[in-house]
Design a protein around this motif. Sequence first.
Motif, PDB file in Angstrom:
ATOM      1  N   ASP A  75       0.841  -1.191   0.000  1.00 34.52           N
ATOM      2  CA  ASP A  75       0.000   0.000   0.000  1.00 34.52           C
ATOM      3  C   ASP A  75       0.880   1.247   0.000  1.00 34.52           C
ATOM      4  O   ASP A  75       1.008   1.940   1.008  1.00 34.52           O
ATOM      5  N   ILE A  77       0.402   4.128  -1.325  1.00 37.24           N
ATOM      6  CA  ILE A  77      -0.355   5.356  -1.092  1.00 37.24           C
ATOM      7  C   ILE A  77      -0.486   5.623   0.409  1.00 37.24           C
ATOM      8  O   ILE A  77      -0.308   6.746   0.887  1.00 37.24           O
ATOM      9  N   GLY A  78      -0.777   4.562   1.166  1.00 38.87           N
ATOM     10  CA  GLY A  78      -0.888   4.701   2.614  1.00 38.87           C
ATOM     11  C   GLY A  78       0.436   5.060   3.252  1.00 38.87           C
ATOM     12  O   GLY A  78       0.490   5.887   4.183  1.00 38.87           O
ATOM     13  N   LYS A  81       1.083   8.673   2.629  1.00 39.64           N
ATOM     14  CA  LYS A  81       0.212   9.501   3.463  1.00 39.64           C
ATOM     15  C   LYS A  81       0.779   9.623   4.866  1.00 39.64           C
ATOM     16  O   LYS A  81       0.753  10.716   5.465  1.00 39.64           O
ATOM     17  N   SER A  86       0.686  13.358  -0.241  1.00 37.21           N
ATOM     18  CA  SER A  86      -0.649  12.983  -0.709  1.00 37.21           C
ATOM     19  C   SER A  86      -0.643  12.675  -2.200  1.00 37.21           C
ATOM     20  O   SER A  86      -0.168  13.474  -3.015  1.00 37.21           O
ATOM     21  N   PRO A  88      -3.390  10.768  -5.263  1.00 38.34           N
ATOM     22  CA  PRO A  88      -4.725  10.196  -5.497  1.00 38.34           C
ATOM     23  C   PRO A  88      -4.650   8.676  -5.463  1.00 38.34           C
ATOM     24  O   PRO A  88      -3.577   8.079  -5.582  1.00 38.34           O
ATOM     25  N   ASP A  89      -5.795   8.035  -5.309  1.00 39.57           N
ATOM     26  CA  ASP A  89      -5.839   6.576  -5.237  1.00 39.57           C
ATOM     27  C   ASP A  89      -5.265   5.917  -6.486  1.00 39.57           C
ATOM     28  O   ASP A  89      -4.686   4.833  -6.418  1.00 39.57           O
ATOM     29  N   LYS A  90      -5.462   6.549  -7.613  1.00 40.35           N
ATOM     30  CA  LYS A  90      -4.904   6.049  -8.874  1.00 40.35           C
ATOM     31  C   LYS A  90      -4.020   7.136  -9.471  1.00 40.35           C
ATOM     32  O   LYS A  90      -4.444   7.895 -10.332  1.00 40.35           O
ATOM     33  N   PRO A  91      -2.773   7.215  -9.011  1.00 39.44           N
ATOM     34  CA  PRO A  91      -1.897   8.312  -9.434  1.00 39.44           C
ATOM     35  C   PRO A  91      -1.363   8.132 -10.851  1.00 39.44           C
ATOM     36  O   PRO A  91      -1.338   7.026 -11.396  1.00 39.44           O
ATOM     37  N   SER A  95       0.830  13.370 -11.398  1.00 37.43           N
ATOM     38  CA  SER A  95       0.391  13.598 -10.024  1.00 37.43           C
ATOM     39  C   SER A  95       1.532  13.351  -9.037  1.00 37.43           C
ATOM     40  O   SER A  95       1.593  13.978  -7.979  1.00 37.43           O
ATOM     41  N   SER A 144      -4.909   1.446 -12.536  1.00 36.27           N
ATOM     42  CA  SER A 144      -4.806   0.754 -11.259  1.00 36.27           C
ATOM     43  C   SER A 144      -3.475   0.035 -11.110  1.00 36.27           C
ATOM     44  O   SER A 144      -3.004  -0.199 -10.003  1.00 36.27           O
TER      45      SER A 144
END
Length: 262
Positions: A75, A77-78, A81, A86, A88-91, A95, A144
């Motif tokens: 994970d 993204i987590g 974070k 930060s 997005p969920d699908k970078p 981004s 994804s």
Amino acid sequence: MGHERVSSLPQKSQKWVDLIKKMGLMYSDGIPVEVVAAQTLQNVRRQYENLSRDDTVKAVFNFLVVFSRACRFDDPIGELKDASVSLPDKPSLLSIVKALRQQIPIDEAASEYGQLALAAAADALGQWYKDNTTKQLPLFKPRSDFLQSWHRLGTGSGFCELSRLFFGRLTERYLNYFLDRAASATFPSIQQRNQFQHDMKSHIDDVSKHAFETAKITQSFAAGWFNAHARDYVPGEREVEGFLAIAFGKLRDELRREEEGK
């Protein structure tokens, strides 16, 4: 320190003085090309004496470390974070570069040297992704499976490659910046300065190759440092500054050897 294998490297590029000669900087009125070449290397070396303590450079390189480390996990993204980055969920690649820019205070990013560091890091991320992705993923449209292409960046060898790309791109930008200044201060006529600008642009790939070969020297410890300092935790500012001090010290020594013709 757990060095990992890196891919084979291209042959050494032209010496700096030979490269400047190739650009056509020898004019009939006897402007010495060695003066322009040496002044450029001296200015870059002087700048590199302080860059390890530059807040923008530290913030930019810290992002590369944090992003690389996050790519080790299921994970990312987590993990990012948790490190106050930060995405997005699908970078997308754009981004990621945007997240990089958001880590730099506006007043620092707006400086001339801050822009050079940011651009070098963005170039390095883009080039690493291009070199390592196994699929033709879109630049603007997120997917994804995008982050899966970055997974190897979370290894010592992956970070080692990104590190060399960053220092290579940064050195390239500084060489061009100070070469332009040295030539402009040396050439007596506007015509010669304009000719230099033309010659410089036509040999941009040669300067890039030279800078990338110069940055090879930073690979000798980058993988080991990452494995020791970033695999299990996010390194602190002092650790990042320590890495940068070693890297820029190695680059200064390499540029000094170039200046001395060794």
